[in-house]
Scaffold this motif. Structure first.
Motif, PDB file in Angstrom:
ATOM      1  N   LEU A   1      34.475  -7.589  46.699  1.00  0.00           N
ATOM      2  CA  LEU A   1      35.817  -7.648  47.292  1.00  0.00           C
ATOM      3  C   LEU A   1      36.552  -8.912  46.860  1.00  0.00           C
ATOM      4  O   LEU A   1      37.734  -8.869  46.481  1.00  0.00           O
ATOM      5  N   LEU A   2      35.863 -10.040  46.898  1.00  0.00           N
ATOM      6  CA  LEU A   2      36.484 -11.309  46.512  1.00  0.00           C
ATOM      7  C   LEU A   2      36.805 -11.352  45.024  1.00  0.00           C
ATOM      8  O   LEU A   2      37.927 -11.693  44.629  1.00  0.00           O
ATOM      9  N   LYS A   3      35.824 -11.006  44.191  1.00  0.00           N
ATOM     10  CA  LYS A   3      35.984 -11.141  42.747  1.00  0.00           C
ATOM     11  C   LYS A   3      37.045 -10.214  42.170  1.00  0.00           C
ATOM     12  O   LYS A   3      37.881 -10.635  41.349  1.00  0.00           O
TER      13      LYS A   3
ATOM     14  N   LEU B   1      37.736 -21.067  36.432  1.00  0.00           N
ATOM     15  CA  LEU B   1      39.163 -21.262  36.138  1.00  0.00           C
ATOM     16  C   LEU B   1      40.011 -21.124  37.396  1.00  0.00           C
ATOM     17  O   LEU B   1      40.960 -21.884  37.609  1.00  0.00           O
ATOM     18  N   TYR B   2      39.652 -20.148  38.212  1.00  0.00           N
ATOM     19  CA  TYR B   2      40.376 -19.961  39.476  1.00  0.00           C
ATOM     20  C   TYR B   2      40.245 -21.200  40.364  1.00  0.00           C
ATOM     21  O   TYR B   2      41.245 -21.700  40.911  1.00  0.00           O
ATOM     22  N   GLN B   3      39.022 -21.719  40.512  1.00  0.00           N
ATOM     23  CA  GLN B   3      38.798 -22.894  41.348  1.00  0.00           C
ATOM     24  C   GLN B   3      39.484 -24.136  40.786  1.00  0.00           C
ATOM     25  O   GLN B   3      39.926 -25.002  41.538  1.00  0.00           O
ATOM     26  N   GLN B   4      39.609 -24.187  39.476  1.00  0.00           N
ATOM     27  CA  GLN B   4      40.206 -25.366  38.841  1.00  0.00           C
ATOM     28  C   GLN B   4      41.728 -25.360  38.912  1.00  0.00           C
ATOM     29  O   GLN B   4      42.346 -26.404  39.160  1.00  0.00           O
ATOM     30  N   TRP B   5      42.350 -24.205  38.722  1.00  0.00           N
ATOM     31  CA  TRP B   5      43.801 -24.150  38.557  1.00  0.00           C
ATOM     32  C   TRP B   5      44.576 -23.670  39.792  1.00  0.00           C
ATOM     33  O   TRP B   5      45.751 -24.015  39.943  1.00  0.00           O
ATOM     34  N   PHE B   6      43.958 -22.887  40.649  1.00  0.00           N
ATOM     35  CA  PHE B   6      44.728 -22.331  41.768  1.00  0.00           C
ATOM     36  C   PHE B   6      45.327 -23.411  42.673  1.00  0.00           C
ATOM     37  O   PHE B   6      46.512 -23.318  43.048  1.00  0.00           O
ATOM     38  N   PRO B   7      44.574 -24.450  43.078  1.00  0.00           N
ATOM     39  CA  PRO B   7      45.194 -25.482  43.925  1.00  0.00           C
ATOM     40  C   PRO B   7      46.378 -26.165  43.248  1.00  0.00           C
ATOM     41  O   PRO B   7      47.366 -26.505  43.911  1.00  0.00           O
ATOM     42  N   LYS B   8      46.279 -26.360  41.932  1.00  0.00           N
ATOM     43  CA  LYS B   8      47.378 -27.010  41.207  1.00  0.00           C
ATOM     44  C   LYS B   8      48.637 -26.150  41.230  1.00  0.00           C
ATOM     45  O   LYS B   8      49.763 -26.666  41.285  1.00  0.00           O
ATOM     46  N   VAL B   9      48.457 -24.838  41.171  1.00  0.00           N
ATOM     47  CA  VAL B   9      49.600 -23.923  41.218  1.00  0.00           C
ATOM     48  C   VAL B   9      50.217 -23.902  42.617  1.00  0.00           C
ATOM     49  O   VAL B   9      51.429 -23.750  42.776  1.00  0.00           O
TER      50      VAL B   9
ATOM     51  N   TYR C   1      39.947 -19.428  48.665  1.00  0.00           N
ATOM     52  CA  TYR C   1      39.532 -20.460  47.713  1.00  0.00           C
ATOM     53  C   TYR C   1      38.174 -21.053  48.101  1.00  0.00           C
ATOM     54  O   TYR C   1      37.277 -21.197  47.256  1.00  0.00           O
ATOM     55  N   LEU C   2      38.011 -21.385  49.386  1.00  0.00           N
ATOM     56  CA  LEU C   2      36.747 -21.964  49.837  1.00  0.00           C
ATOM     57  C   LEU C   2      35.602 -20.966  49.755  1.00  0.00           C
ATOM     58  O   LEU C   2      34.479 -21.320  49.376  1.00  0.00           O
ATOM     59  N   LEU C   3      35.870 -19.712  50.082  1.00  0.00           N
ATOM     60  CA  LEU C   3      34.825 -18.692  49.984  1.00  0.00           C
ATOM     61  C   LEU C   3      34.368 -18.481  48.543  1.00  0.00           C
ATOM     62  O   LEU C   3      33.220 -18.100  48.298  1.00  0.00           O
ATOM     63  N   SER C   4      35.253 -18.729  47.595  1.00  0.00           N
ATOM     64  CA  SER C   4      34.895 -18.511  46.187  1.00  0.00           C
ATOM     65  C   SER C   4      33.758 -19.428  45.735  1.00  0.00           C
ATOM     66  O   SER C   4      33.051 -19.129  44.767  1.00  0.00           O
ATOM     67  N   PHE C   5      33.546 -20.543  46.439  1.00  0.00           N
ATOM     68  CA  PHE C   5      32.469 -21.458  46.067  1.00  0.00           C
ATOM     69  C   PHE C   5      31.097 -20.907  46.451  1.00  0.00           C
ATOM     70  O   PHE C   5      30.070 -21.485  46.077  1.00  0.00           O
ATOM     71  N   ASN C   6      31.077 -19.822  47.238  1.00  0.00           N
ATOM     72  CA  ASN C   6      29.809 -19.177  47.559  1.00  0.00           C
ATOM     73  C   ASN C   6      29.405 -18.142  46.502  1.00  0.00           C
ATOM     74  O   ASN C   6      28.292 -17.614  46.559  1.00  0.00           O
ATOM     75  N   LEU C   7      30.306 -17.848  45.566  1.00  0.00           N
ATOM     76  CA  LEU C   7      30.027 -16.842  44.543  1.00  0.00           C
ATOM     77  C   LEU C   7      29.241 -17.450  43.390  1.00  0.00           C
ATOM     78  O   LEU C   7      29.286 -18.666  43.160  1.00  0.00           O
ATOM     79  N   GLN C   8      28.553 -16.592  42.659  1.00  0.00           N
ATOM     80  CA  GLN C   8      27.874 -17.053  41.456  1.00  0.00           C
ATOM     81  C   GLN C   8      28.917 -17.524  40.448  1.00  0.00           C
ATOM     82  O   GLN C   8      29.837 -16.788  40.101  1.00  0.00           O
ATOM     83  N   PRO C   9      28.809 -18.769  39.966  1.00  0.00           N
ATOM     84  CA  PRO C   9      29.860 -19.290  39.074  1.00  0.00           C
ATOM     85  C   PRO C   9      29.879 -18.570  37.729  1.00  0.00           C
ATOM     86  O   PRO C   9      28.848 -18.237  37.165  1.00  0.00           O
ATOM     87  N   ASN C  10      31.086 -18.281  37.265  1.00  0.00           N
ATOM     88  CA  ASN C  10      31.297 -17.794  35.904  1.00  0.00           C
ATOM     89  C   ASN C  10      32.621 -18.364  35.418  1.00  0.00           C
ATOM     90  O   ASN C  10      33.288 -19.110  36.150  1.00  0.00           O
ATOM     91  N   LYS C  11      33.024 -18.026  34.222  1.00  0.00           N
ATOM     92  CA  LYS C  11      34.241 -18.612  33.648  1.00  0.00           C
ATOM     93  C   LYS C  11      35.477 -18.271  34.467  1.00  0.00           C
ATOM     94  O   LYS C  11      36.346 -19.118  34.707  1.00  0.00           O
ATOM     95  N   TYR C  12      35.552 -17.010  34.902  1.00  0.00           N
ATOM     96  CA  TYR C  12      36.716 -16.547  35.674  1.00  0.00           C
ATOM     97  C   TYR C  12      36.825 -17.313  36.998  1.00  0.00           C
ATOM     98  O   TYR C  12      37.893 -17.820  37.364  1.00  0.00           O
ATOM     99  N   ILE C  13      35.718 -17.420  37.738  1.00  0.00           N
ATOM    100  CA  ILE C  13      35.724 -18.107  39.028  1.00  0.00           C
ATOM    101  C   ILE C  13      35.995 -19.600  38.831  1.00  0.00           C
ATOM    102  O   ILE C  13      36.739 -20.220  39.599  1.00  0.00           O
TER     103      ILE C  13
END
Length: 573
Positions: free
Chosen positions: A216-218, A279-287, A265-277
């Protein structure tokens, strides 16, 4: 693990948690009893006690989390924290006792306290805890909440089905039995079960993301959030130099958008890291930073013209938090996440603590604006208001809005007096009636009138060969008319003044008659409160080729459109 073992494990957890959170369960029991009393006689005092005991439950639970996180080795501290929770609950009851339970002040302050306590409940186990991060605690809370919610729904449905079966097949049961059973489930059993699932702050429990939530999150929630954020960015870029600073489109969305975005955003840190996640964690707060920053600035600028309402206070306060939090998240360091939560807790406390709380700030702002307007119109001598009937309409509207806001929120103000009632005292106090809109810019002035069938039950159709009924709105489908004189077409359109125009053309497409409805509307809507008469509702237009009679059965006008139902009679010459 078998179903039997799972059920046994759940009951063991509940029984163990009773010793872990004894004061919380005691408050839940009192809350359930209070709600049962309220359900029986609807006494406000019982409802007030219910809210008080629910607040006590949260305070006691937060106290236990503090003990487990910092004082687990000092058993006596547990009883000290339980005592502090009891004192805090008593203070809550004392401070809120004078506030009417149905008032906005009671609702807002209670909601903020509940929000702050739940946030503290999630946050405390993660403070200086390398084994247990905030995003893990948040995930655990969400899982436990929805597990308990599902448990409550299933249990409620099961008991309702049993009640229906007994009442239908055996004997009638009192409906109050269902009400009290649901009270026990939702005031005691479900919260008890939710608390029982709370992990210990020692971080030994494995916090895993359910496969369903991961998908659901991904693949759904994060993409939707990104698309929605892109829309907001485009809107911001298009309107940044104009209407963005004056309209109110984005302001109501800011708080809900920021809360949902941060949770995802915080829940995404519980997911298995990959390139897509990553990038999301890196850029979404800046946007997010420009969105929340510019909207917060727009809300601050709007205070000067629209005042600092309670809602705008929280939008600005949360906007400041969201901007700072987005900057913190932009640093992309998990260990700094708890700083943003600490900031949110501080702001929650500020929002309900005088003199910087929402109600005091709103009161002061509205009082200053009202005094400024009164002084502008020589209606304030420093001590009392001098009534003044001849007032500029814009100022009259502004004074009305300010006085109404002060009265509706039960503000105790020396300016209007403690016993001021807007509807009873406004005209006597200010010298003019409440004024709600500018008469030169009315936006929804509606007039309508019907044919007076009681007085004029028949309509003369002598001399006409064709009769039709038209629903007069923006567009009427072309009507083909066959006559011994030839084939004709009746069409219509709306002109620049929003009036409907009828065109009749022959088979060669040549116009033979045109009718503009403006004159009909003007004569019909002028003084026809008791229904249209033939003189007001009938018009006849003719030329050498055609005679047309228009009978207005129903006409309606607004500031932006004209519509109605009419009869059309035609006689081709």
């Amino acid at each position: 693990m078998s179903l039997k073992e799972k059920i046994s494990h759940s009951f063991n957890k509940v029984s163990q948690s009773i010793w872990r959170f004894p004061l919380s369960y005691l408050f839940l029991l009192f809350a359930t009893i209070s709600n049962a009393i309220y359900l029986e006689n609807s006494e406000t005092i019982s409802e007030r006690w219910l809210i008080c005991f629910m607040a006590g439950t949260l305070l006691a639970t937060v106290g236990q989390m503090l003990f487990e996180r910092f004082f687990a080795a000092q058993k006596n501290r547990r009883y000290l924290l339980m005592g502090l929770a009891l004192i805090a609950t008593a203070v809550f009851a004392f401070l809120f006792a004078p506030i009417p339970i149905e008032s906005l002040r009671f609702s807002v302050k209670t909601a903020v306290i509940v929000f702050a306590l739940i946030l503290a409940f999630i946050w405390i186990p993660t403070i200086q805890n390398a084994q247990f991060s905030f995003h893990q605690s948040l995930l655990a809370f969400i899982k436990n909440f929805f597990t308990a919610l599902l448990f409550g729904v299933i249990l409620s449905l099961g008991l309702l089905l049993i009640h229906i079966a007994i009442s239908t097949l055996l004997f009638e049961l009192d409906y109050q039995l269902v009400t009290h059973t649901l009270n026990i489930i939702w005031c005691f059993v479900v919260p008890l079960y939710c608390i029982a699932l709370t992990p210990s702050p020692d971080g030994q429990q494995a916090i895993t993301v359910p496969r369903f939530l991961e998908v659901l999150l991904k693949y759904i929630i994060i993409p939707i959030t990104l698309i929605y954020t892109s829309i907001l960015i485009v809107y911001l870029l298009i309107n940044i130099s104009g209407s963005f600073w004056t309209n109110n489109l984005l302001e109501p969305l800011l708080v809900s958008y920021a809360i949902i975005s941060f949770i995802i955003y915080l829940l995404s840190f519980n997911l298995q890291p990959n390139k897509y996640i990553s990038l999301y964690q890196q850029w979404f707060p800046k946007v997010m930073v420009p969105i929340v920053l510019f909207q917060t600035l727009a809300s601050i600028l709007r205070i000067e013209t629209n005042g600092l309402t309670i809602g705008r206070y929280f939008v600005i306060l949360f906007g400041v938090f969201a901007t700072v939090a987005a900057v913190i998240f932009s640093l992309n360091k998990e260990k700094m996440h708890w700083w943003s939560i600490a900031l949110l807790l501080v702001m929650a406390v500020i929002s309900i603590t005088p003199p910087l709380d929402a109600f005091t700030m709103s009161l002061n702002n509205h009082e200053k604006q009202l005094v400024r307007l009164l002084e502008k119109n020589q209606m304030w001598d420093g001590n009392q208001i001098t009534p003044h009937a001849q007032l500029d309409e814009a100022d009259a509207i502004a004074i009305t809005k300010l006085a109404l806001h002060l009265d509706e929120n039960d503000y105790q103000t020396d300016l209007l007096g403690d016993n001021f009632n807007f509807y009873a005292d406004f005209e006597e106090t200010f010298g003019f009636e409440p004024t709600y809109f500018n008469s030169n810019r009315r936006t929804n002035v509606v007039k309508s009138v019907n044919w007076n069938w009681d007085q004029y039950p028949t309509i003369d159709i002598e001399g006409f060969d064709h009769f039709m009924v038209l629903n007069w709105y923006d567009y009427i489908d072309p009507i083909e008319i066959e006559d011994e004189k030839g084939a004709f077409t009746l069409e219509s359109y709306v002109n620049e003044d929003k009036y409907i125009v009828i065109n009749l053309t022959n088979e060669a497409g040549e116009e033979i008659l045109q009718f503009d409805s403006q004159e009909l509307f003007e004569q019909a809507l002028e003084g026809a409160e008791e229904g249209l008469t033939p003189e007001q509702g009938i018009m006849t237009v003719a030329n050498e080729a055609l005679e047309m009679k228009i009978v207005a059965v129903y006409l309606r006008s607004t500031s932006s459109a004209y519509s109605g139902n009419v009869y059309i009679l035609l006689n081709f010459k």
